[in-house]
Design a protein around this motif. Structure first.
Motif, PDB file in Angstrom:
ATOM      1  N   ALA A   1      -5.754   4.956   5.994  1.00 30.36           N
ATOM      2  CA  ALA A   1      -4.957   6.092   5.544  1.00 30.36           C
ATOM      3  C   ALA A   1      -3.847   6.357   6.543  1.00 30.36           C
ATOM      4  CB  ALA A   1      -5.835   7.344   5.413  1.00 30.36           C
ATOM      5  N   THR A   2      -2.660   6.657   6.038  1.00 28.87           N
ATOM      6  CA  THR A   2      -1.560   7.022   6.910  1.00 28.87           C
ATOM      7  C   THR A   2      -1.479   8.535   7.058  1.00 28.87           C
ATOM      8  OG1 THR A   2      -0.087   6.895   5.008  1.00 28.87           O
ATOM      9  CG2 THR A   2      -0.240   4.958   6.401  1.00 28.87           C
ATOM     10  N   GLY A   3      -1.537   9.256   5.924  1.00 29.10           N
ATOM     11  CA  GLY A   3      -1.518  10.713   5.964  1.00 29.10           C
ATOM     12  C   GLY A   3      -0.260  11.240   6.630  1.00 29.10           C
ATOM     13  N   GLY A   4      -0.283  12.514   7.003  1.00 31.23           N
ATOM     14  CA  GLY A   4       0.836  13.100   7.720  1.00 31.23           C
ATOM     15  C   GLY A   4       0.672  12.862   9.213  1.00 31.23           C
ATOM     16  N   PRO A   5       1.759  13.008   9.975  1.00 27.70           N
ATOM     17  CA  PRO A   5       1.674  12.794  11.420  1.00 27.70           C
ATOM     18  C   PRO A   5       0.854  13.893  12.080  1.00 27.70           C
ATOM     19  CG  PRO A   5       3.816  13.701  10.844  1.00 27.70           C
ATOM     20  CD  PRO A   5       3.115  13.389   9.545  1.00 27.70           C
ATOM     21  N   PRO A   6       0.131  13.578  13.139  1.00 28.25           N
ATOM     22  CA  PRO A   6      -0.608  14.629  13.845  1.00 28.25           C
ATOM     23  C   PRO A   6       0.345  15.591  14.541  1.00 28.25           C
ATOM     24  CG  PRO A   6      -0.703  12.554  15.060  1.00 28.25           C
ATOM     25  CD  PRO A   6      -0.054  12.255  13.748  1.00 28.25           C
TER      26      PRO A   6
ATOM     27  N   LEU B   1       2.619  -0.341   5.915  1.00 28.78           N
ATOM     28  CA  LEU B   1       2.792   1.101   5.760  1.00 28.78           C
ATOM     29  C   LEU B   1       3.315   1.472   4.385  1.00 28.78           C
ATOM     30  CD1 LEU B   1       4.179   2.123   9.254  1.00 28.78           C
ATOM     31  CD2 LEU B   1       1.966   2.682   8.283  1.00 28.78           C
ATOM     32  N   MET B   2       4.194   0.647   3.818  1.00 28.66           N
ATOM     33  CA  MET B   2       4.685   0.928   2.471  1.00 28.66           C
ATOM     34  C   MET B   2       3.551   0.937   1.460  1.00 28.66           C
ATOM     35  SD  MET B   2       8.328  -0.999   1.902  1.00 28.66           S
ATOM     36  CE  MET B   2       7.651  -2.609   2.262  1.00 28.66           C
ATOM     37  N   GLU B   3       2.682  -0.082   1.539  1.00 24.66           N
ATOM     38  CA  GLU B   3       1.593  -0.164   0.570  1.00 24.66           C
ATOM     39  C   GLU B   3       0.572   0.939   0.799  1.00 24.66           C
ATOM     40  OE1 GLU B   3      -1.208  -3.554  -1.522  1.00 24.66           O
ATOM     41  OE2 GLU B   3      -0.474  -3.900   0.507  1.00 24.66           O
ATOM     42  N   ALA B   4       0.263   1.215   2.063  1.00 27.50           N
ATOM     43  CA  ALA B   4      -0.732   2.248   2.352  1.00 27.50           C
ATOM     44  C   ALA B   4      -0.254   3.627   1.930  1.00 27.50           C
ATOM     45  CB  ALA B   4      -1.063   2.242   3.848  1.00 27.50           C
ATOM     46  N   ALA B   5       1.039   3.899   2.105  1.00 24.95           N
ATOM     47  CA  ALA B   5       1.578   5.213   1.770  1.00 24.95           C
ATOM     48  C   ALA B   5       1.991   5.314   0.311  1.00 24.95           C
ATOM     49  CB  ALA B   5       2.774   5.527   2.662  1.00 24.95           C
ATOM     50  N   GLY B   6       1.998   4.185  -0.415  1.00 22.53           N
ATOM     51  CA  GLY B   6       2.382   4.205  -1.819  1.00 22.53           C
ATOM     52  C   GLY B   6       3.857   4.450  -2.036  1.00 22.53           C
TER      53      GLY B   6
ATOM     54  N   PHE C   1      -1.564  -6.573  -1.368  1.00 22.36           N
ATOM     55  CA  PHE C   1      -0.360  -7.287  -0.939  1.00 22.36           C
ATOM     56  C   PHE C   1      -0.386  -7.533   0.573  1.00 22.36           C
ATOM     57  CE2 PHE C   1       0.863  -5.069  -4.838  1.00 22.36           C
ATOM     58  CZ  PHE C   1       1.365  -6.119  -5.579  1.00 22.36           C
ATOM     59  N   THR C   2      -0.734  -6.497   1.327  1.00 24.30           N
ATOM     60  CA  THR C   2      -0.820  -6.649   2.776  1.00 24.30           C
ATOM     61  C   THR C   2      -1.907  -7.655   3.153  1.00 24.30           C
ATOM     62  OG1 THR C   2      -0.058  -4.382   3.108  1.00 24.30           O
ATOM     63  CG2 THR C   2      -1.232  -5.421   4.933  1.00 24.30           C
ATOM     64  N   SER C   3      -3.025  -7.644   2.439  1.00 24.00           N
ATOM     65  CA  SER C   3      -4.125  -8.559   2.738  1.00 24.00           C
ATOM     66  C   SER C   3      -3.694 -10.014   2.565  1.00 24.00           C
ATOM     67  CB  SER C   3      -5.317  -8.261   1.827  1.00 24.00           C
ATOM     68  OG  SER C   3      -5.786  -6.942   2.033  1.00 24.00           O
ATOM     69  N   ALA C   4      -2.966 -10.300   1.492  1.00 26.25           N
ATOM     70  CA  ALA C   4      -2.476 -11.661   1.278  1.00 26.25           C
ATOM     71  C   ALA C   4      -1.506 -12.065   2.377  1.00 26.25           C
ATOM     72  CB  ALA C   4      -1.811 -11.770  -0.082  1.00 26.25           C
ATOM     73  N   LEU C   5      -0.655 -11.139   2.783  1.00 26.18           N
ATOM     74  CA  LEU C   5       0.332 -11.446   3.812  1.00 26.18           C
ATOM     75  C   LEU C   5      -0.333 -11.655   5.173  1.00 26.18           C
ATOM     76  CD1 LEU C   5       3.345 -11.793   4.204  1.00 26.18           C
ATOM     77  CD2 LEU C   5       3.518  -9.348   4.691  1.00 26.18           C
ATOM     78  N   LEU C   6      -1.325 -10.834   5.509  1.00 21.40           N
ATOM     79  CA  LEU C   6      -2.031 -10.987   6.774  1.00 21.40           C
ATOM     80  C   LEU C   6      -2.662 -12.373   6.899  1.00 21.40           C
ATOM     81  CD1 LEU C   6      -3.825  -7.518   7.091  1.00 21.40           C
ATOM     82  CD2 LEU C   6      -2.159  -8.442   8.695  1.00 21.40           C
TER      83      LEU C   6
END
Length: 432
Positions: free
Chosen positions: A88-93, A171-176, A379-384
């Motif tokens: 999860a990225t969520g908002g910044p602390p 980050l793009m994929e995680a944040a949608g 998508f990130t998993s394939a790239l990793l």
């Protein structure tokens, strides 16, 4: 919006933010690496042991649990989000929460718990980016704070993954992120990540501590795909979600006990993780570092020295690493990427000698399927997986894609895993 003066100013600020964030990320990763080496290798020798004794990991990983729990329990905020809830990225602390994120992650990563540094780096980068906006303009709107915070996260994660593009993709994929706002949100982050990468190279030239890269050199060449390999890709895709489901289910089942008695239970979980590593080492003769830590440093040798592993040792490695990973997810602070990659690679090495299969495609499919199952980021998993395998990665891309897609879809059919809520904390959100 892109033509506005405010947006141009945001780009300039994002570039400036990339410099200190990259320096902080570099320093954090270097400190973690130094502490791991000192505490587990150098300190026993300084204390008069020829090598670290069998029991050495017990007090260290137990201390990891104790210190991490103290940070979560007593410092402002929750020291970051619980990794058992997924990536999860969520908002910044908030700025006041940054010391807790830093210290909890340092205690988790340097003392042997099985989590990676990516989630703390994203949180630290985002928090520093948001702080920079508030320093420059105290009445900055929330959208400006979020934009520069995201840029800080881009810069931080790119230092770890060795690529601004890979960090941005994650980050793009995680944040949608998507639609018309994708480019608007992406450009400052890419700029901060690019500037941060230059800073990273500059710091390395001064310190000689090295840079970070996922690519594993000296892999055997792989050139030919076969129909049988696509069949194995489907099998990887069906197996990995079951293992991931069991891992997360155990982690979340343990969390009510963690919430009820944070400090003693997390300390006991640290001792259990150390016990798994010691038991594995005694049975197989391999190092405890194969079970402890994120697996980032051990991943390359696991693959390149696969011939030195027996099937039984690999099977025990998967079992112990999964259990240690699950217990770490339940109570510690860190990210889920590198342990997922390591477990997937171990599955691939174990399957490499199956009929019609070989090492490189097996490892690629294992990493892709396991990351897709744990991270829910196909998508990130394939790239990793493909970046990890360097030049061979381009050849195995079709296999990795099949394994990732099957794993992601198959995971949607598994029963939902309950997410127990944490107890309310005075003056803050529920502790997790």
């Amino acid at each position: 919006m892109v033509r506005s003066r405010a947006y141009v100013g945001a780009l300039v600020l994002a570039a400036l933010v990339g410099v200190p964030v990259a320096a902080v990320a570099y320093g954090f990763l270097a400190l973690v690496a130094w502490l791991q080496e000192y505490l587990f290798t150098d300190l026993p020798v300084q204390l008069g042991f020829a090598t670290a004794p069998i029991w050495w990991a017990l007090p260290l990983v137990g201390l990891s649990g104790f210190l991490t729990a103290l940070c979560i329990r007593y410092l402002p905020g929750n020291s970051g989000h619980s990794p058992a809830d997924g990536f999860a990225t969520g908002g910044p602390p908030r700025p006041i929460e940054l010391p807790g994120v830093f210290l909890a992650a340092l205690a988790t990563l340097s003392l042997g718990a099985v989590l990676g540094p990516e989630a703390p780096l994203i949180a630290l980068g985002g928090g520093l980016g948001g702080l920079a906006v508030r320093v420059v303009k105290k009445d900055a709107p929330p959208t400006a704070i979020a934009l520069i915070a995201t840029a800080g996260s881009f810069a931080a994660i790119s230092t770890l993954l060795g690529s601004p593009l890979l960090g941005a993709f994650l980050l793009m994929e995680a944040a949608g992120l998507g639609g018309a706002m994708l480019a608007v949100a992406l450009l400052p982050g890419l700029l901060a990540a690019g500037i941060g990468s230059l800073v990273f190279v500059g710091i390395d030239s001064l310190t000689g501590l090295g840079t970070f890269s996922l690519a594993i050199p000296d892999l055997p060449p792989f050139t030919t795909l076969t129909g049988a390999m696509f069949g194995w890709a489907i099998l990887f895709g069906l197996t990995a979600p079951l293992l991931a489901w069991a891992t997360i289910t155990l982690a979340r089942a343990v969390r009510p006990a963690v919430h009820a008695h944070r400090v003693p239970v997390t300390t006991l979980l640290g001792l259990a993780v150390a016990g798994l590593a010691i038991a594995f080492s005694q049975v197989t003769g391999k190092g405890i570092d194969q079970v402890l830590f994120s697996g980032q440093d051990a991943l390359g040798s696991l693959i390149t020295q696969s011939a030195t592993w027996s099937i039984g040792a690999l099977a025990l490695l998967v079992v112990c690493k999964v259990l240690a990973y699950s217990l770490s997810l339940s109570a510690f602070r860190g990210g889920p990427v590198f342990p997922s990659m390591f477990i997937g690679a171990a599955l691939g090495v174990m399957a490499a000698n199956l009929p019609g299969l070989s090492l490189v495609p097996a490892v690629g499919m294992g990493i892709g399927a396991m990351c897709a199952s744990m991270l829910k980021l196909p998508f990130t998993s394939a790239l990793l997986a493909t970046v990890l395998l360097t030049s061979d990665g381009y050849t195995v891309v079709p296999l990795v894609i099949v394994a990732v897609v099957v794993a992601f879809v198959a995971g949607q059919w598994l029963p939902p895993i309950p997410t127990p809520a944490g107890p309310p904390r005075p003056g803050g959100p529920p502790g997790s």
